[in-house]
Design a protein around this motif. Structure first.
Motif, PDB file in Angstrom:
ATOM      1  N   GLN A   1      84.155  29.482 -21.990  1.00 47.66           N
ATOM      2  CA  GLN A   1      83.060  29.992 -22.800  1.00 47.66           C
ATOM      3  C   GLN A   1      82.573  28.929 -23.780  1.00 47.66           C
ATOM      4  N   ASP A   2      81.340  29.094 -24.250  1.00 44.45           N
ATOM      5  CA  ASP A   2      80.746  28.146 -25.201  1.00 44.45           C
ATOM      6  C   ASP A   2      80.830  26.722 -24.656  1.00 44.45           C
ATOM      7  N   VAL A   3      80.541  26.548 -23.386  1.00 47.65           N
ATOM      8  CA  VAL A   3      80.720  25.270 -22.698  1.00 47.65           C
ATOM      9  C   VAL A   3      79.582  24.307 -23.034  1.00 47.65           C
ATOM     10  N   LYS A   4      79.952  23.087 -23.308  1.00 52.16           N
ATOM     11  CA  LYS A   4      78.999  21.994 -23.542  1.00 52.16           C
ATOM     12  C   LYS A   4      79.135  20.997 -22.399  1.00 52.16           C
ATOM     13  N   PRO A   5      78.045  20.343 -22.007  1.00 48.73           N
ATOM     14  CA  PRO A   5      78.125  19.378 -20.908  1.00 48.73           C
ATOM     15  C   PRO A   5      79.211  18.320 -21.101  1.00 48.73           C
ATOM     16  N   GLY A   6      79.455  17.897 -22.325  1.00 50.87           N
ATOM     17  CA  GLY A   6      80.466  16.880 -22.596  1.00 50.87           C
ATOM     18  C   GLY A   6      81.892  17.329 -22.303  1.00 50.87           C
TER      19      GLY A   6
END
Length: 154
Positions: free
Chosen positions: A139-144
């Protein structure tokens, strides 16, 4: 043709329900555990065991998005494309996954490790964007974060 282990597991599932047909989803899950996808031959074998038509089994198998009717990679990535995830960064995640894996939705990478699929909702709109790899929810995933996330499945 089903293996002895698959038949035993499906017969166990049949023993837990009042009617054979009620075990269809669990029988398909048994096939997935052993083969990672459900072939036409497996649909026919399950139908025979459950005293159903192949069309009835296939209608169940093709309805559920976690029952795969085509070969998939060793790990399946479900990227949520709900409105919440879309607003919170789905497009950036999709682009990053495409670039990292060199695949689009419905495809498997060249080494057979990952298959990328869209998912209409993973049920965590308050923590969008989200994705699921196999049974692991992120969850709350960022590309980095993707590179480290995917490394876990090497």
């Amino acid at each position: 043709m089903l293996s002895d282990a698959e038949i035993t597991a499906i017969n166990h599932e049949i023993s837990l329900v009042p009617h054979k047909k009620a075990a269809v989803i669990e029988a398909l899950k048994v096939i997935l555990q052993h083969r990672h996808w459900v072939s036409d031959e497996c649909v026919e074998s399950v139908a025979e065991l459950l005293e159903m038509s192949p069309a009835e089994v296939d209608s169940v198998a093709s309805f559920y998005n976690l029952i795969f009717r085509k070969p998939v990679g060793r790990h399946v990535i479900h990227l949520c494309d709900s409105i919440s995830c879309y607003v919170m960064g789905y497009e950036e995640l999709y682009q990053a996954l495409q670039q990292m894996l060199d695949i689009r939705f419905g495809e498997t990478d060249t080494d057979g490790r990952f298959t990328l699929l869209p998912n209409c909702c993973l049920g965590c709109c308050d923590h969008a964007p989200a994705l699921m790899i196999d049974e692991d929810l992120y969850q709350d995933v960022k590309p980095g974060q993707l590179k480290r996330m995917l490394k876990k499945y090497s």
